[in-house]
Design an enzyme around this catalytic site. Structure first.
Site, PDB file in Angstrom:
ATOM      1  N   ASP A  87       9.176  -5.148   1.988  1.00 19.55           N
ATOM      2  CA  ASP A  87       7.822  -4.642   1.780  1.00 19.55           C
ATOM      3  C   ASP A  87       6.832  -5.809   1.863  1.00 19.55           C
ATOM      4  O   ASP A  87       7.037  -6.731   2.653  1.00 19.55           O
ATOM      5  CB  ASP A  87       7.765  -3.929   0.415  1.00 19.55           C
TER       6      ASP A  87
ATOM      7  N   HIS B  19       1.468  -3.273  -2.388  1.00 19.69           N
ATOM      8  CA  HIS B  19       2.416  -2.190  -2.138  1.00 19.69           C
ATOM      9  C   HIS B  19       3.819  -2.527  -2.611  1.00 19.69           C
ATOM     10  O   HIS B  19       4.489  -1.729  -3.290  1.00 19.69           O
ATOM     11  CB  HIS B  19       2.405  -1.890  -0.644  1.00 19.69           C
TER      12      HIS B  19
ATOM     13  N   ASN C  52       3.818  10.416   5.567  1.00 28.38           N
ATOM     14  CA  ASN C  52       2.804  11.206   4.884  1.00 28.38           C
ATOM     15  C   ASN C  52       2.004  12.062   5.849  1.00 28.38           C
ATOM     16  O   ASN C  52       0.826  12.305   5.646  1.00 28.38           O
ATOM     17  CB  ASN C  52       1.839  10.280   4.129  1.00 28.38           C
TER      18      ASN C  52
ATOM     19  N   SER D  23       6.203   6.537   0.114  1.00 27.15           N
ATOM     20  CA  SER D  23       6.503   5.161  -0.274  1.00 27.15           C
ATOM     21  C   SER D  23       6.965   5.070  -1.715  1.00 27.15           C
ATOM     22  O   SER D  23       7.712   4.163  -2.079  1.00 27.15           O
ATOM     23  CB  SER D  23       5.268   4.273  -0.107  1.00 27.15           C
TER      24      SER D  23
END
Length: 413
Positions: free
Chosen positions: A160, A192, A283, A358
């Site tokens: 990430d 994130h 998404n 996520s």
């Protein structure tokens, strides 16, 4: 632990307070590629230098254990050179290096409905957004699972944007760090990765913050997304290779990229070496496949809310999305320094909610880690089968995912 926890009781794939980072309308747009480089794999590497010289190119660094190499090319000539190289029988394939994007008794345990849902309403940190009451037991039964195992000693690689070194709830859990981006350091200045890592393994019973799904797990923080939340297929492939060589049992990838033979090879190599791979499904509120989630050897994860309903934004499709997990208003760690997501969306330092697949993916990664630790002789194949076969299919969700919303308690028994 259960008594104490109950008493004490956020990129392309991340959505915070209703703002999604997957683009306008959250459509699954094809990510762009890294300018000035391509990925090439030769059938006979002894001929590589000669073939590349014909096009004014030089040999480049290998990409993990994929057999492909990263070749520098003139910016703007990537597609032209790929087409030319793919006409040469010595070349197995040449492809773009596509952009990877982020798929966007503890103080706040009562806000962690994903772990223990009593139908509670709660507020986030930054702007007192009230999260409406949910449905009791619309959770993954983590508290119950902890009576069997907390995942001690299981390493989970979070590929990430890095993990913040200044959040005391997650930094101590990081046992290895590596940087596969152009960012100067492997610090998380995007935000994130810290949020994702906390969902996996934030320290439990330390009187602060939150608890991870697998509070006994350790984190291998592979920075594959730079300080602006973007990365490359080659960087991700190198990150996967690093995670495997560093001993990770589970790899979490809360990110999205277009299809890549190099990336697929890295995934398959990791699977063949006994690692469970988990990735966000996206998404887009569509059935459009995204990668690495759509690869056969990856568990693709959709998102649910605190009523066990499909999250409005979640990509779906029982033909390729394997399981689901809570992904709406998931409370977790953030950096305690300025970070991009925070500046853009009024996020608080330290802790706050985040929404997206996520957030759902690391819940599944944590469940897989718990399953690893609780079954003698476990393999990646048996762990994946265990996680999927014990998931709960809620009525009406059959078209969305193949196996249902994961259940940690059932997975560890």
């Amino acid at each position: 632990m259960k008594k104490a926890l109950m008493a004490g009781l956020a990129s392309a794939f991340m959505m915070l307070s209703g703002i999604t980072f997957a683009g306008s309308g959250n459509a699954a747009a094809e990510p762009s590629h890294v300018a000035g480089q391509i990925m090439v794999k030769f059938r006979d590497h002894r001929a590589a230098a000669g073939v590349l010289r014909q096009h004014g190119l030089s040999e480049g660094a290998s990409i993990g254990s994929t057999g492909a190499h990263l070749i520098k090319v003139p910016a703007g000539k990537e597609v032209q050179l790929i087409e030319a190289l793919n006409r040469n029988p010595v070349v197995e394939y040449a492809e773009l290096d596509r952009i990877v994007q982020a798929a966007t008794a503890d103080e706040y345990f009562s806000r962690q409905y994903a772990l223990h849902n009593e139908g509670q309403a709660f507020a986030n940190t930054a702007d007192s957004l009230t999260v409406d009451a949910g449905t009791a037991d619309a959770d993954v039964d983590a508290v119950e699972a902890w009576t069997v195992s907390t995942g001690d000693g299981i390493g989970v690689a979070v590929l990430d944007s890095g993990v913040a070194t200044d959040n005391p709830d997650i930094d101590p859990k990081v046992v290895a760090r590596a940087n596969f981006t152009t960012s100067r350091t492997n610090e998380d200045n995007y935000g994130h990765g810290t949020h994702v890592a906390g969902i996996v393994a934030a320290t439990a019973d330390n009187s602060i913050g939150v608890a991870g799904v697998c509070p006994g797990c350790t984190i291998l923080a592979g920075k594959v997304l730079s300080d602006n939340g973007m990365g490359s297929s080659s960087g991700l492939a190198n990150g996967i290779n690093w995670a495997v060589n560093s001993g990770a049992k589970v790899i979490n990838m809360s990110l999205a990229v277009g299809a890549s033979l190099t990336l697929e090879t890295a995934v398959n190599n990791a699977w063949s070496r006994g690692v469970v791979l988990v990735a966000a499904a996206g998404n887009g509120n569509s059935q459009t496949k995204v990668y690495p989630g759509a690869y056969t050897n990856v568990i693709a994860v959709g998102a649910t809310d605190n009523n066990d309903a499909k999250a409005s934004f979640s990509t779906y499709g029982a033909s390729w999305v394997d399981v689901a997990a809570p992904g709406v208003n998931v409370y977790s760690t953030f950096p305690n320094h300025k970070f991009v997501i925070g500046r853009q969306n009024n996020r608080s330092f330290g802790y706050d909610v985040g929404s997206g697949t996520s957030m759902a993916a690391p819940i599944v990664a944590g469940v897989a880690a718990l399953a690893w630790s609780s079954h003698a002789g476990a393999t990646n194949a048996s762990v994946r089968a265990n996680v999927e076969s014990t998931a709960e299919m809620k009525s009406g969700s059959e078209p969305y995912w193949a196996h249902g919303r994961v259940n940690a308690d059932k997975a560890v028994r």
